[in-house]
Write a protein that holds these residues in place. Sequence first.
Motif, PDB file in Angstrom:
ATOM      1  N   LYS A  16       0.914  -1.314  -0.057  1.00 41.45           N
ATOM      2  CA  LYS A  16       0.105  -0.012  -0.164  1.00 41.45           C
ATOM      3  C   LYS A  16       0.808   1.285  -0.029  1.00 41.45           C
ATOM      4  CE  LYS A  16      -2.186  -1.163   3.866  1.00 41.45           C
ATOM      5  NZ  LYS A  16      -1.703  -2.658   4.065  1.00 41.45           N
ATOM      6  N   THR A  17       1.744   1.486   1.049  1.00 42.16           N
ATOM      7  CA  THR A  17       2.647   2.659   1.163  1.00 42.16           C
ATOM      8  C   THR A  17       3.535   2.729  -0.042  1.00 42.16           C
ATOM      9  OG1 THR A  17       2.504   2.449   3.328  1.00 42.16           O
ATOM     10  CG2 THR A  17       4.207   3.738   2.536  1.00 42.16           C
ATOM     11  N   THR A  18       4.180   1.739  -0.364  1.00 45.13           N
ATOM     12  CA  THR A  18       5.026   1.891  -1.501  1.00 45.13           C
ATOM     13  C   THR A  18       4.312   2.247  -2.910  1.00 45.13           C
ATOM     14  OG1 THR A  18       6.320  -0.122  -0.713  1.00 45.13           O
ATOM     15  CG2 THR A  18       6.710   0.380  -2.861  1.00 45.13           C
ATOM     16  N   THR A  19       2.920   1.832  -3.048  1.00 44.63           N
ATOM     17  CA  THR A  19       2.267   2.084  -4.139  1.00 44.63           C
ATOM     18  C   THR A  19       1.975   3.630  -3.928  1.00 44.63           C
ATOM     19  OG1 THR A  19       1.604  -0.034  -4.479  1.00 44.63           O
ATOM     20  CG2 THR A  19       0.045   1.749  -5.412  1.00 44.63           C
ATOM     21  N   ALA A  20       1.550   3.746  -2.781  1.00 43.37           N
ATOM     22  CA  ALA A  20       0.793   5.325  -2.629  1.00 43.37           C
ATOM     23  C   ALA A  20       2.157   6.103  -2.888  1.00 43.37           C
ATOM     24  CB  ALA A  20       0.534   5.588  -1.113  1.00 43.37           C
ATOM     25  N   VAL A  21       3.227   6.102  -2.442  1.00 45.11           N
ATOM     26  CA  VAL A  21       4.364   6.862  -2.615  1.00 45.11           C
ATOM     27  C   VAL A  21       4.942   7.117  -4.024  1.00 45.11           C
ATOM     28  CG1 VAL A  21       6.835   6.917  -2.000  1.00 45.11           C
ATOM     29  CG2 VAL A  21       5.461   6.635  -0.271  1.00 45.11           C
ATOM     30  N   ASN A  22       5.007   5.786  -4.834  1.00 42.60           N
ATOM     31  CA  ASN A  22       5.490   5.966  -6.139  1.00 42.60           C
ATOM     32  C   ASN A  22       4.425   6.414  -7.073  1.00 42.60           C
ATOM     33  OD1 ASN A  22       8.438   4.998  -6.167  1.00 42.60           O
ATOM     34  ND2 ASN A  22       7.424   3.466  -5.017  1.00 42.60           N
ATOM     35  N   LEU A  23       3.339   6.206  -6.783  1.00 40.74           N
ATOM     36  CA  LEU A  23       2.282   6.726  -7.491  1.00 40.74           C
ATOM     37  C   LEU A  23       2.124   8.175  -7.652  1.00 40.74           C
ATOM     38  CD1 LEU A  23       0.048   5.867  -9.561  1.00 40.74           C
ATOM     39  CD2 LEU A  23      -1.389   5.453  -7.709  1.00 40.74           C
ATOM     40  N   SER A  24       2.121   8.695  -6.247  1.00 39.06           N
ATOM     41  CA  SER A  24       2.063  10.297  -6.038  1.00 39.06           C
ATOM     42  C   SER A  24       3.129  10.929  -6.715  1.00 39.06           C
ATOM     43  CB  SER A  24       1.819  10.619  -4.652  1.00 39.06           C
ATOM     44  OG  SER A  24       3.136  10.033  -3.752  1.00 39.06           O
ATOM     45  N   VAL A  25       4.420  10.203  -6.572  1.00 37.91           N
ATOM     46  CA  VAL A  25       5.638  10.929  -7.319  1.00 37.91           C
ATOM     47  C   VAL A  25       5.562  10.963  -8.573  1.00 37.91           C
ATOM     48  CG1 VAL A  25       8.092  10.633  -7.588  1.00 37.91           C
ATOM     49  CG2 VAL A  25       7.253  10.541  -5.265  1.00 37.91           C
ATOM     50  N   GLY A  26       5.029   9.777  -9.222  1.00 39.75           N
ATOM     51  CA  GLY A  26       5.042   9.545 -10.720  1.00 39.75           C
ATOM     52  C   GLY A  26       3.819  10.434 -11.400  1.00 39.75           C
TER      53      GLY A  26
END
Length: 245
Positions: A16-26
């Motif tokens: 969840k966190t990994t996805t939230a972080v990388n999706l938001s940066v992307g």
Amino acid sequence: MARIVCVANQKGGVGKTTTAVNLSVGLAKAGRQTLLVDLDPQCNATTAFGKPSAERHPLVLRQPLRESLLRTNTKGLALLPGSRTFQDVNTLEEGEADAIRSHLSGGVNAYDFVLIDCPPSLGRLTEAALTASTEVLMPIQCEYFAMEGLTQMIQVIRRVMQEETNCLEFGGILLTMYDHNLELTREVDAEVRDFFGQLVFDTVIPRDVTVSEAPSHGLSAIDYAPRSKGTRAYIELCMEVLERE
Ligand SMILES: Nc1ncnc2c1ncn2[C@@H]1O[C@H](COP(=O)(O)OP(=O)(O)OP(=O)(O)O)[C@@H](O)[C@H]1O
Ligand SMILES: [Mg+2]
């Protein structure tokens, strides 16, 4: 109107966190004004950016959202830090499930995307986040028992969707820690696609050690290892999310 994406799964450690972080940066790098909200008392999304957690969760303080926002090293990405204080979580859980929604709605108009990183539980906190969101993105780890407990999660999502004032939709299911060489991964992939059909993103996130190393450097995987396969997958996911606009 902002797309408010709730990244949720009651199971712990599914990405969840990994996805939230990388999706938001992307998404921010793609030129979208983005806000990442850390709603998990573990504050992993906050520390992933090398930022301190807040003493009290900004969403329970009665002050304008923008006063609590932290800048990140990515242009166009703001972070609403998490707080470890149990008391604040309790305040939210006991009191207004609407607190998050009303507080967020006061400050999100400036954004194209708001991503909410949820704790690994189906408590009032996750439910409140779902209520405040326009879509739910559910990462599923390609592991034994990947689908376990999902019926419960889906029941909560359905219940929120049925509320009159609500505009929550299924944003998509994301397969994480994917290993093409494993029979088990292929089995989980088939099972999840059979059950959820079109809701499952074409993009899968491979297991990649640079993805797990990045947070200890206070960076997203996209910034830490731009050429890694994990980064490539998260960029692809961003494009799929943007296509679903
Ligand atoms: N694609 C990946 N490849 C390798 N490791 C990964 C990958 N995605 C996540 N991880 C690692 O797996 C662990 C769990 O990931 P993450 O913290 O994103 O899950 P989570 O669902 O947010 O967990 P929690 O439920 O505790 O909040 C972390 O150590 C993370 O670095
Ligand atoms: Mg997490």
